[in-house]
Motif scaffolding. Structure first.
Motif, PDB file in Angstrom:
ATOM      1  N   LEU A  20       0.799  -1.222   0.000  1.00  0.00           N
ATOM      2  CA  LEU A  20       0.000   0.000   0.000  1.00  0.00           C
ATOM      3  C   LEU A  20       0.833   1.274   0.000  1.00  0.00           C
ATOM      4  O   LEU A  20       0.482   2.234  -0.699  1.00  0.00           O
ATOM      5  N   PRO A  21       1.946   1.364   0.766  1.00  0.00           N
ATOM      6  CA  PRO A  21       2.747   2.597   0.717  1.00  0.00           C
ATOM      7  C   PRO A  21       3.238   2.949  -0.688  1.00  0.00           C
ATOM      8  O   PRO A  21       3.393   4.125  -1.005  1.00  0.00           O
ATOM      9  N   LEU A  22       3.486   1.943  -1.539  1.00  0.00           N
ATOM     10  CA  LEU A  22       3.903   2.228  -2.913  1.00  0.00           C
ATOM     11  C   LEU A  22       2.790   2.947  -3.665  1.00  0.00           C
ATOM     12  O   LEU A  22       3.035   3.917  -4.398  1.00  0.00           O
ATOM     13  N   ILE A  28       0.271  10.369  -4.339  1.00  0.00           N
ATOM     14  CA  ILE A  28       0.620  11.701  -3.839  1.00  0.00           C
ATOM     15  C   ILE A  28       1.481  12.454  -4.845  1.00  0.00           C
ATOM     16  O   ILE A  28       1.319  13.661  -5.048  1.00  0.00           O
ATOM     17  N   ASN A  29       2.395  11.736  -5.492  1.00  0.00           N
ATOM     18  CA  ASN A  29       3.313  12.369  -6.442  1.00  0.00           C
ATOM     19  C   ASN A  29       2.839  12.275  -7.887  1.00  0.00           C
ATOM     20  O   ASN A  29       3.575  12.643  -8.801  1.00  0.00           O
ATOM     21  N   ARG A  30       1.627  11.771  -8.083  1.00  0.00           N
ATOM     22  CA  ARG A  30       1.018  11.682  -9.409  1.00  0.00           C
ATOM     23  C   ARG A  30       1.900  10.912 -10.397  1.00  0.00           C
ATOM     24  O   ARG A  30       2.146  11.349 -11.519  1.00  0.00           O
ATOM     25  N   ILE A  31       2.380   9.783  -9.936  1.00  0.00           N
ATOM     26  CA  ILE A  31       3.213   8.913 -10.773  1.00  0.00           C
ATOM     27  C   ILE A  31       2.332   7.786 -11.315  1.00  0.00           C
ATOM     28  O   ILE A  31       1.714   7.063 -10.536  1.00  0.00           O
ATOM     29  N   PRO A  32       2.251   7.618 -12.613  1.00  0.00           N
ATOM     30  CA  PRO A  32       1.426   6.525 -13.160  1.00  0.00           C
ATOM     31  C   PRO A  32       1.969   5.163 -12.731  1.00  0.00           C
ATOM     32  O   PRO A  32       3.175   4.954 -12.661  1.00  0.00           O
ATOM     33  N   MET A  33       1.048   4.250 -12.447  1.00  0.00           N
ATOM     34  CA  MET A  33       1.428   2.881 -12.096  1.00  0.00           C
ATOM     35  C   MET A  33       0.780   1.908 -13.081  1.00  0.00           C
ATOM     36  O   MET A  33      -0.367   2.098 -13.483  1.00  0.00           O
ATOM     37  N   VAL A  34       1.538   0.903 -13.461  1.00  0.00           N
ATOM     38  CA  VAL A  34       1.057  -0.092 -14.418  1.00  0.00           C
ATOM     39  C   VAL A  34       1.366  -1.481 -13.870  1.00  0.00           C
ATOM     40  O   VAL A  34       2.472  -1.736 -13.386  1.00  0.00           O
ATOM     41  N   ALA A  35       0.400  -2.389 -13.924  1.00  0.00           N
ATOM     42  CA  ALA A  35       0.627  -3.767 -13.486  1.00  0.00           C
ATOM     43  C   ALA A  35       1.517  -4.491 -14.495  1.00  0.00           C
ATOM     44  O   ALA A  35       1.351  -4.329 -15.707  1.00  0.00           O
TER      45      ALA A  35
END
Length: 222
Positions: A20-22, A28-35
């Motif tokens: 969850l912290p990731l 918070i930093n608006r970094i896109p995440m992709v599985a």
């Protein structure tokens, strides 16, 4: 790429607390995440029958992985015997399917990472960070090897170590850098909270409002 320590917890709640912290940091930093993962059913099917036994429509679009090095096969045979509790050799079909499943999984993650290397506004591809299990990264095997097979040469690997790890076990080529954290306290420390608390236990005032700011309680009359 950043490796993650292998989680031996069976509780999904504990696994979520690690991941969850990731997600919070990225939000918070608006970094896109992709599985990066493929469906676990594909890995199991290859492990049981081999990649070639699966029709194309069951391979979830994953391309053909780069061949494993001899050093990686030596590493995987040790892992295979630990997990399967078998004494088979490298020529056994069970081990060959195990290698195919592992490499297909790693190639799928590499393909997902490469797909994010689109040209940015200044004509340069963005920095792509993969959070991946350490076993897929050690000694440049696994995902780094598959990335090189896809034409990506600039790969940096950062691996975590246990606080009690013997530094003499850190062999050359393990990673570009390693890191560790202090041992977690036996009793979890409550995180800071934001919010308000109303105390109506006093009879001389209609109520007292208190604010919780970074774990501190501040009382205010009203």
């Amino acid at each position: 790429m950043v490796g993650t320590a292998r989680c031996l917890c069976r509780s999904e709640r504990l696994v979520a607390s690690v991941r969850l912290p990731l997600f919070e940091f990225a939000r918070i930093n608006r970094i896109p995440m992709v599985a990066l993962n493929v469906d676990a059913s594909l890995t199991r099917a290859i492990d049981e029958r081999g990649r070639e036994a699966l029709p194309d429509h069951q391979r979830q679009g994953v391309g053909r992985p780069a061949l494993a090095s001899e050093a990686y096969l030596d590493f995987l045979i040790t892992v295979y015997r630990q997990h399967a509790q078998l004494k088979g050799g490298r020529a056994d079909s069970g081990f060959q399917y195990f290698v195919e499943a592992q490499q297909n999984w790693e190639h799928a993650m590499a393909e997902a990472l490469v797909a994010q290397r689109v040209t940015g506004p200044q004509g340069q591809p963005p920095l792509v960070v993969g959070i991946i299990g350490s076993g897929h990264l050690r000694f440049g095997f696994g995902v780094p090897h598959q990335l090189r097979g896809l034409g990506v040469d600039r790969v940096t690997t950062l691996l975590p170590l246990s606080p009690g790890e013997d530094c003499r076990e850190i062999r050359p080529g393990l990673a570009d850098a390693v890191f560790t954290f202090p041992k977690e306290p036996a009793t979890p420390v409550a995180p800071p909270r934001l919010g308000s608390k109303h105390d109506r236990s006093r009879n001389d005032t209609p109520g007292r409002a208190g604010c919780l700011f970074r774990g501190r309680y501040r009382s205010r009359r009203h």
